[in-house]
Design a protein around this motif. Structure first.
Motif: not given
Lengths: 114, 114
Positions: A33, A35, A37, A43, A45, A48, A56, A88, A90, A101, A103, A105-107, B35, B37, B42-45, B50, B104
């Motif tokens: 996914y 996103y 920001q 955030l 979407f 996907w 989507n 940003l 993500l 759900y 998920y 996330f990366g940085s 949820f 988060y 640093s930025g990551e979620l 949940r 979100w």
């Protein structure tokens, strides 16, 4: 276990150029996914992908596109960059697409358009 | 319409104080997930919790606790004995009923002063 990795960490582009952002999901995760920001917008979407297909997309213009490779990594391409694309970006991955759900996330990649 | 509202834009407290972050949601669904988060500088979620709407019991995890009140559509998050490392932006999120993506809240920036 490696988490979701995104590259580059930072990217500076000029208005009108193209940007390519990359994401490697957690091993075994098939869904990716994207996103956005943006400052003040929260955030949103974007896209996907699951099993190589776009499943989507959010309310973004067609110049935002991407793809998912056979190894489930993904690329986000933004064409004809505009100043408001600065944000940003993500990436998240999950094992079970959709309702789980779950998920991770990366940085993120911070894209700056000048 | 589906919506997540985090009315507190920014909260600042002194270390060791307790702090509660509010989240109110709107949905037509009878069953759903909610949820929280955390997004450090640093930025990551970072996934915190949940909850399924079936389960209205409060949940506690160390210094973190969550109060889910279906009658008022609220899912509030409390940090007990806050620490400087808790400083981050906290997001409440809720799945869209149309495309399996998360909607979100705008986030609450939490500042813990030493």
């Amino acid at each position: 276990e490696a988490g979701v990795t995104q590259s580059p960490t930072h990217l500076i582009k000029t208005r009108g150029q193209q940007a390519t952002l990359r994401c490697s999901p957690i091993s075994g995760h098939t869904s990716v996914y994207w996103y956005q920001q943006a400052l003040g917008l929260g955030l949103q979407f974007l896209l996907w992908y699951d099993e190589g297909e776009e499943r989507n997309r959010g309310n973004f213009p067609p110049r935002f596109s991407g793809r998912q490779f056979p190894n489930y990594s993904s690329e986000l391409n933004v064409n004809a960059l505009e100043l408001e694309d600065s944000a940003l970006y993500l990436c998240a991955s999950s094992l079970i697409p959709g309702e789980d759900y779950g998920y991770t996330f990366g940085s993120g990649t911070r894209l700056t358009v000048v | 319409a589906q919506k997540v509202t985090q009315a507190q834009t920014e909260i600042s407290v002194v270390e060791k104080e307790d702090v509660t972050l509010d989240c109110v949601y709107e949905t037509r669904d009878t069953t759903y997930y909610l949820f929280w988060y955390k997004q450090p500088p640093s930025g990551e979620l970072v996934f915190l919790i949940r909850r399924n709407s079936f389960d209205e019991q409060n949940e506690i995890s160390g210094r973190y606790s969550w109060n889910f009140q279906k009658s008022t559509s609220s899912f509030n998050f409390t940090i007990t004995a806050s620490q400087v490392v808790d400083s981050a932006v906290y997001f409440c999120a809720f799945p869209s009923d149309s495309n399996y993506q998360l909607i979100w809240g705008a986030g609450t920036k939490l500042i813990i002063k030493p």
